[in-house]
Design a protein around this motif. Structure first.
Motif: not given
Length: 885
Positions: A128-133
Motif C-alpha cells: 500500500i505504501h509503495q502504491l502511494k509512491k
C-alpha cells in the motif's frame, strides 16, 4: 516572473505531492446525486506482495483512468485493498518458522494464526505504501482487507446461501493436490507446463496364460501400485479376446480385471491403459463406471503409504525409479520412450501437482455461469482488446465445478460444524450445520459439543465478492446508498492470467448476489517482459524493481515509460525508462523557459477567449495543434488506448510545442500575444498530461496557478472546435517542411551548424510567393539562412547546388564556396560504396539456406532488419548525390 530551479528534482517533488494528496484527502469519494459515479476496484495485491513491474503497469493504467474521469467531472472511486493470499502468506510464515527449526505443527492452530496476524500487522501494508509512491489516487480511507470482520461475514454468508441452494456440495473426487503445501488446488491453480518425461511400457501377465501379457503405457509408473483394472477400447480387435479376463498386477500381485471403455484411445501407446481410480481424473470416472476399487497409495506429503507394499515410505519420484528397476529385473519393462507432456504445478511453490483422491468442498458452476455467459454475449460486459472475449466465452462454456476447500490454516474457515455428540445424538446429527455465525448448539440434539470443519476456503472464494463486499454487503444490501451509487462499478483493469481465477467468478457472483453485472468494461493489459521476450520473474533474475526505477528516474518516468512501451506485451529494459525521465525533464525545462519570459500579461489568460485573427501563423498553428491533439487523446483514453494517448501527447508537447513553437518565438517574448499563447498552451497541456505524469504536472501547475487548488481536481480541458484551424496547420506544415529540408541538406553535406547559407525558393504561383514572403523571417531564423530569394522562375543555374522538393516548392541551396563540394562528394560516395558492400555480404548470408534454418530465429530477424536499414541508407546516399544540380 516565476523562477524554477534549473534541474527537476523528482525525489523532492514525488514525496511532496504524494503526501499532500493523501493528507488533504483529495481522492475520497462520496455519494453525490449531482454527479455520475465512476468506480474502479483495484485487483487486491497479495498481502505478501512487494511492488513489481506487473503491479506498476496495472496500477498506472487504473490511475490514468481515475485521474482522467475525476477531471471529467465524475465522482470517482478507486477502491484499494489487499488479499489475504492463503497459501502464499502461510508459506511466508512457515519459512520464518523453518529458520527457527519449527513447523506449524509445533503450534496449536490458534497460536499459528496469531503468528500470521502478527506478520500481517508488521508487513501487510508494505505494498500500500509503495502504491502511494507510484501516485495511485485511491480512496485510501476505504482500504479493505479480505479477512476484515465485515468482509469475512460476506464470505460466510455466500457459502451458506450457495449451500442452501444446492450449489455447494462435498464429495470425494480426484483433485489437484500439492504435496508441498499439502492442500487441494483448483484447476486454475495447477499451472500446466510442458516437461520432457518418459513413456514407460509395462507388461501385466494374463492370469493362467503362460507368456501372455498386456502391455500398458504410462508416464507415472509408480501409480501402478494403485491399479485396479486395465482398460481397452471395445472396438479394438487386438484386445477383444482379453475383455473380462484377469491380469496379475506386478509387484503387489493383485488380480485386476480387463474392462472395455470407449474413453480409451486405441492409437495412444499400446491401446491398453492402466486404470488407477484414486490417482487420475479420467481413471476416477472409469472406476465409477465399472465399479472398481479405489486404492490410494500415497500420503498427503507425496510419500507412499502402506498400500504400496514394499515401496512404503518412499517419495513418489524415488518410488518411480525403484518400481522401474524392479520391473526391469522381472523382465516386465518392455521399453522406455522419451515423451513430452503437460504436467500441473502448484501456482505458489511450483511443486509438481499430484492427482489425488480426497474429500473436498465444491461449487456447482453450471447454473452460475449461464447469466455470466449471456452478459458478455449480449455486450453488457465488454472486453478490451476484444480478442479476450473469445477466451472468456470458451472457458465459461466448458466450465467445471470449483474445488473451494484448502487444507491450510490461514484463510476463511469453512462455516460448517459437525455434532460430536454427547450420548444423545440422533441420526439427523450426522447432517452438517452450515451457518454464517458460530452455532451455540446442535439444532437436532441440543449438544454443545460441536466441531468446525478444519478446511479453509480458496482465496478466490473471498476475492470473487470484491465488487460488493467492499461496500459492506450483506449488512448493506443493494438498496443502500453507497451500493446503489457505486455498484455496478465501471471498469476493471487486470492481467490475462486471472480472467478465470477472478474476472469470470466476479461476474458470476455479481449476478447471483446483486442481480447485475459487477462492471461494464474489462481491460486486459499485456505482460511485462524483458528485452529478450521472457516474462519478468525473480527465478530468472531478469526482474527490474520499479521502486529502484522510481528512486533513479522518478515515478513519472516509470509511469510514462511503461505505458508508451505497452502493447500486447511490454518488452522492457532499464534504458527504456530514460524516455520518461527525458520527457519529464523536457516538460520542466520548457515550463522554466516560459515562466522566465512571461510577464503578468500572460497570467490567467484563457486560450478559448483569444482573438485568433490577431495572432501570427505559428501561434494559430500551436493552438490548433493542441486542440486537435486533445480531441485524439480524449478519444484514445475513452477507448483504453493508453499508449496511443501518450504518443500523441509526446509528439505534441516535445515536437510541436517545444522543438517548433518555442524555437520559432524565442526572439519575440516581448509580444504579449506570444506570452499569452505560450502560457495558455502550457497550462492546458499540464492538465492533459496530468493523468499520465501527475507529479511534475502538479508541481508546475501550483507554480503557475497559485491559489487555484490541486491540479488533480481541476477540470479536463474543454475541446474547442473553432480553435482547430486546418488552414493554419497546412500552411505551417509547408514552412516546417522547408526548414526541415534545409536542415537535412546541412547535415548531409556537413555544413557548419553556425554558418548561414543562401537559399532560393522557386514557386509556381504569386500566392505561394506572397505566403513565403510573409513568413520569411521565421524561415530564415529557423533554417539559419543568410539570404532567401523567392521566385516563380529559376535564377541562373548555380553549380553544385543541393535541391529538394517540398510539396510544389523547389528549394535550392548553393554549396560552392560554402564547403569543399568535391571532397564531401567523395566522402558520400565512399560511404555509399561501403554500405553497398556490407549489404551485398549480408544478402548472401540471408540467401544461405543453412544459415536461415540453423541460426536462432531472433538472429535471422535482426539480420533481415539490418538488410532493410542498409538498403534505405544506400538509397539515401545516392539521392544526396543526385540532388546536386
Amino acid at each position: 516572473m516565476i523562477e524554477l530551479s534549473p534541474r527537476f528534482d523528482f525525489n523532492e517533488v514525488d514525496e511532496k505531492w504524494s503526501k499532500f494528496w493523501v493528507d488533504n484527502n483529495l481522492f475520497h469519494a462520496r455519494v453525490n446525486p449531482d454527479k455520475n459515479s465512476y468506480t474502479v476496484l483495484i485487483p487486491p495485491p497479495n498481502v505478501t506482495g512487494i511492488l513489481h513491474m506487473g503491479h506498476a503497469l496495472n496500477n498506472t493504467l487504473q490511475d490514468i483512468m481515475i485521474r482522467y474521469k475525476r477531471m471529467r467531472g465524475f465522482e470517482t472511486l478507486w477502491m484499494p485493498g489487499t488479499d489475504h493470499a492463503g497459501i502464499a502468506t502461510q508459506n511466508v510464515v512457515e519459512r520464518q518458522l523453518a529458520k527457527e527449526g519449527k513447523t506449524r505443527h509445533d503450534f496449536s492452530r490458534e497460536e499459528f494464526l496469531e503468528r500470521l496476524w502478527a506478520w500481517k500487522r508488521e508487513y501487510g501494508d508494505t505494498i500500500i505504501h509503495q502504491l502511494k509512491k507510484l501516485g495511485a489516487s485511491c480512496d485510501w480511507e476505504r482500504t479493505r482487507f479480505t479477512m476484515d470482520d465485515g468482509y469475512s461475514l460476506a464470505v460466510r454468508s455466500v457459502f451458506v446461501r450457495l449451500y442452501e441452494k444446492g450449489l455447494i456440495y462435498q464429495g470425494e473426487y480426484i483433485i489437484n493436490w500439492c504435496p508441498r503445501c499439502q492442500t487441494a488446488l483448483s484447476d486454475e491453480e495447477a499451472e500446466h507446463r510442458d516437461l520432457q518425461g518418459n513413456l514407460y511400457y509395462l507388461r501385466y501377465p494374463v492370469k493362467n496364460e503362460e507368456n501372455a501379457f498386456i502391455t500398458v503405457a504410462t508416464t507415472r509408473p509408480e501409480t501402478m501400485l494403485g491399479d485396479t483394472a486395465v482398460a481397452v477400447n471395445p472396438k479394438d480387435k487386438r484386445y477383444k479376446a482379453y475383455i473380462g479376463k484377469t491380469v496379475v498386477l506386478p509387484l503387489v500381485n493383485r488380480e485386476i480385471r480387463v474392462v472395455a471403455d470407449e474413453f480409451v484411445d486405441a492409437k495412444f501407446g499400446t491401446g491398453a491403459v492402466k486404470v488407477t481410480p484414486a490417482h487420475d481424473p479420467n481413471d476416477f470416472a472409469m472406476g465409477r463406471r465399472h465399479g472398481l476399487d479405489f486404492v490410494n497409495i500415497m500420503r498427503p506429503d507425496g510419500v507412499l503409504n502402506e498400500q504400496a507394499g514394499d515401496f512404503e515410505g518412499m517419495d513418489r519420484f524415488e518410488a518411480r525409479e525403484a518400481v522401474i528397476e524392479e520391473l526391469s529385473e522381472l523382465k516386465l519393462l518392455e521399453k522406455i520412450e522419451p515423451h513430452t507432456h503437460a504436467v500441473g504445478h502448484c501456482y505458489r511453490c511450483h511443486t509438481v501437482v499430484e492427482p489425488y483422491l480426497s474429500r473436498q468442498w465444491f461449487v456447482r458452476m453450471g447454473p452460475l455461469a449461464k447469466p455470466a455467459l449471456e452478459a458478455v454475449r449480449k455486450g453488457k460486459i465488454k472486453f478490451y482488446p476484444s480478442r479476450w472475449t473469445k477466451v472468456y466465452l470458451n472457458w465459461m462454456e466448458n466450465i467445471r465445478d470449483w474445488c473451494i476447500s484448502r487444507q491450510i490454516w490461514w484463510g476463511h474457515r469453512v462455516p460448517v460444524w459437525y455434532c460430536a455428540g454427547d450420548g444423545q445424538c440422533k441420526l439427523a446429527c450426522k447432517e452438517p450445520i452450515v451457518s454464517p455465525t458460530v452455532p451455540e448448539k446442535c439444532p437436532h440434539c441440543g449438544s454443545t459439543n460441536l466441531k468446525q470443519d478444519e478446511d479453509v476456503l480458496d482465496t478466490w472464494f473471498s476475492s470473487w465478492l470484491w465488487p460488493f463486499a467492499t461496500f459492506g454487503w450483506p449488512l448493506e444490501d443493494k438498496g443502500s446508498k453507497e451500493l446503489a451509487y457505486f455498484y455496478p462499478t465501471s471498469s476493471l483493469f487486470t492481467a490475462p492470467e486471472i480472467i478465470f481465477f477472478w474476472v469470470a467468478r466476479m461476474i458470476m457472483a455479481g449476478f447471483e448476489f446483486m442481480g447485475d453485472v459487477p462492471f461494464s468494461d474489462v481491460y486486459i493489459h499485456g505482460t511485462v517482459r524483458d528485452a529478450k521476450g521472457r516474462k519478468m520473474s525473480k527465478s530468472l533474475g531478469n526482474a527490474i524493481d520499479p521502486l529502484e526505477i522510481i528512486r533513479e528516474y522518478g515515478a513519472d518516468a516509470l509511469r510514462f515509460s511503461l505505458i508508451i512501451n505497452s502493447g500486447q506485451d511490454l518488452f522492457i529494459s532499464k534504458e527504456k525508462f530514460e524516455i520518461g525521465r527525458n520527457f519529464a525533464n523536457k516538460i520542466w525545462n520548457a515550463s522554466r523557459l516560459i515562466l522566465m519570459r512571461v510577464s503578468s500579461a500572460g497570467a490567467g489568460f484563457d486560450l478559448e477567449k483569444i482573438n485568433t485573427k490577431a495572432l501570427d501563423l505559428p501561434s494559430r498553428w500551436i493552438i490548433s495543434r493542441f486542440y486537435a491533439t486533445l480531441e485524439k487523446v480524449t478519444g484514445a483514453v475513452e477507448r483504453y488506448r493508453f499508449s496511443e494517448a501518450e504518443s500523441l501527447i509526446y509528439e505534441f508537447f516535445w515536437n510541436n510545442f517545444c522543438d517548433w513553437y518555442l524555437e520559432v518565438v524565442k526572439d519575440r517574448w516581448t509580444d504579449e500575444n506570444v506570452q499569452r499563447v505560450a502560457l495558455g498552451v502550457l497550462e492546458k497541456s499540464l492538465k492533459m498530461m496530468h493523468p499520465f505524469m501527475p507529479f511534475v504536472t502538479e508541481e508546475l501547475w501550483n507554480r503557475t496557478q497559485e491559489g487555484k487548488g490541486s491540479l488533480c481536481i481541476q477540470g479536463w480541458p474543454a475541446f474547442s472546435r473553432k480553435l482547430v484551424d486546418k488552414e493554419a496547420e497546412r500552411n505551417m506544415d509547408v514552412l516546417l517542411g522547408l526548414v526541415s529540408a534545409v536542415r537535412t541538406v546541412r547535415t548531409q553535406w556537413n555544413i557548419n551548424p553556425g554558418q548561414t547559407v543562401p537559399c532560393q525558393l522557386i514557386v509556381r504561383t504569386k500566392k505561394a510567393a506572397a505566403f513565403l514572403d510573409e513568413n520569411l523571417a521565421m524561415i530564415k531564423n529557423a533554417a539559419r539562412l543568410e539570404t532567401v530569394t523567392i521566385t516563380e522562375k529559376a535564377a541562373v543555374k548555380a553549380r553544385d547546388a543541393a535541391t529538394v522538393l517540398v510539396g510544389e516548392i523547389k528549394c535550392v541551396i548553393p554549396l560552392s564556396g560554402i564547403i569543399d563540394v568535391d571532397k564531401e562528394k567523395k566522402k558520400i560516395l565512399a560511404q555509399a560504396l561501403e554500405q553497398e558492400r556490407a549489404l551485398e555480404g549480408l544478402q548472401k548470408r540471408l540467401q544461405n539456406k543453412e544459415f536461415v534454418t540453423k541460426a536462432p530465429a531472433e538472429v535471422v530477424a535482426k539480420e533481415k532488419e539490418r538488410s532493410v536499414a542498409l538498403q534505405a541508407k544506400v538509397r539515401e546516399l545516392k539521392q544526396v548525390i543526385a540532388s546536386l544540380e
